[in-house]
Design a protein around this motif. Structure first.
Motif, short mmCIF file in Angstrom:
data_model
loop_
_atom_site.label_atom_id
_atom_site.label_comp_id
_atom_site.label_asym_id
_atom_site.label_seq_id
_atom_site.Cartn_x
_atom_site.Cartn_y
_atom_site.Cartn_z
N ASP A 38 9.50 0.89 7.81
CA ASP A 38 9.32 0.95 6.36
C ASP A 38 7.85 0.67 6.07
O ASP A 38 7.45 -0.49 5.95
N PRO A 39 7.02 1.73 6.00
CA PRO A 39 5.58 1.51 5.82
C PRO A 39 5.23 0.86 4.48
O PRO A 39 4.25 0.12 4.38
N ASN A 40 6.04 1.08 3.45
CA ASN A 40 5.77 0.49 2.15
C ASN A 40 5.90 -1.03 2.16
O ASN A 40 5.15 -1.73 1.48
N ASN A 41 6.86 -1.53 2.92
CA ASN A 41 7.07 -2.98 3.02
C ASN A 41 6.45 -3.58 4.27
O ASN A 41 6.63 -4.77 4.55
N LYS A 42 5.76 -2.73 5.06
CA LYS A 42 5.14 -3.17 6.32
C LYS A 42 6.14 -3.93 7.19
O LYS A 42 5.89 -5.02 7.67
N ASP A 61 -1.55 -3.34 9.04
CA ASP A 61 -1.82 -1.97 8.58
C ASP A 61 -2.19 -1.03 9.72
O ASP A 61 -1.75 0.12 9.76
N ASP A 65 -0.25 2.42 10.67
CA ASP A 65 -0.95 3.70 10.78
C ASP A 65 -0.71 4.35 12.14
O ASP A 65 -0.48 5.55 12.23
#
Length: 99
Positions: A38-42, A61, A65
């Motif tokens: 879940d990239p939005n919530n890292k 981050d 990436d």
């Protein structure tokens, strides 16, 4: 070793921008591992086997990436030793990154 230490994990990124997850060995062996990111919530959930799912929070981050460009994540499970220099890799495997 305390239970909190057992839940410790870390990510490394090599020169080719490939991420690797290091964590302490868990009960049972990995079987058909996969990971939901879940990239939005890292964050992510590692599905190690049918009964073991590991929540990964506060992923840096640069790791997020790197994982966005990857199909698989390399995972190394390490032994838990009193003396860190005695630590060994118990399992090394790849987890499919789920879309």
């Amino acid at each position: 070793m305390e239970n909190a230490d057992f839940e410790t994990y870390d990510f490394l990124i090599n020169e080719e921008d490939e991420a690797m997850l290091l964590l302490y060995v868990r009960e049972g062996s990995p079987s058909s591992p996969s990971i939901d990111i879940d990239p939005n919530n890292k964050s992510a959930i590692l599905h190690r086997n049918a009964n073991d799912h590991i929540n990964l929070e506060a992923i840096p981050d640069d790791v997020i990436d790197s994982l966005a460009e990857a199909d698989k994540l390399l995972i190394c499970e390490l032994s838990i030793e009193k003396d860190e220099k005695d630590t060994k890799i118990i399992y090394a495997y790849e987890a499919e990154i789920n879309d």
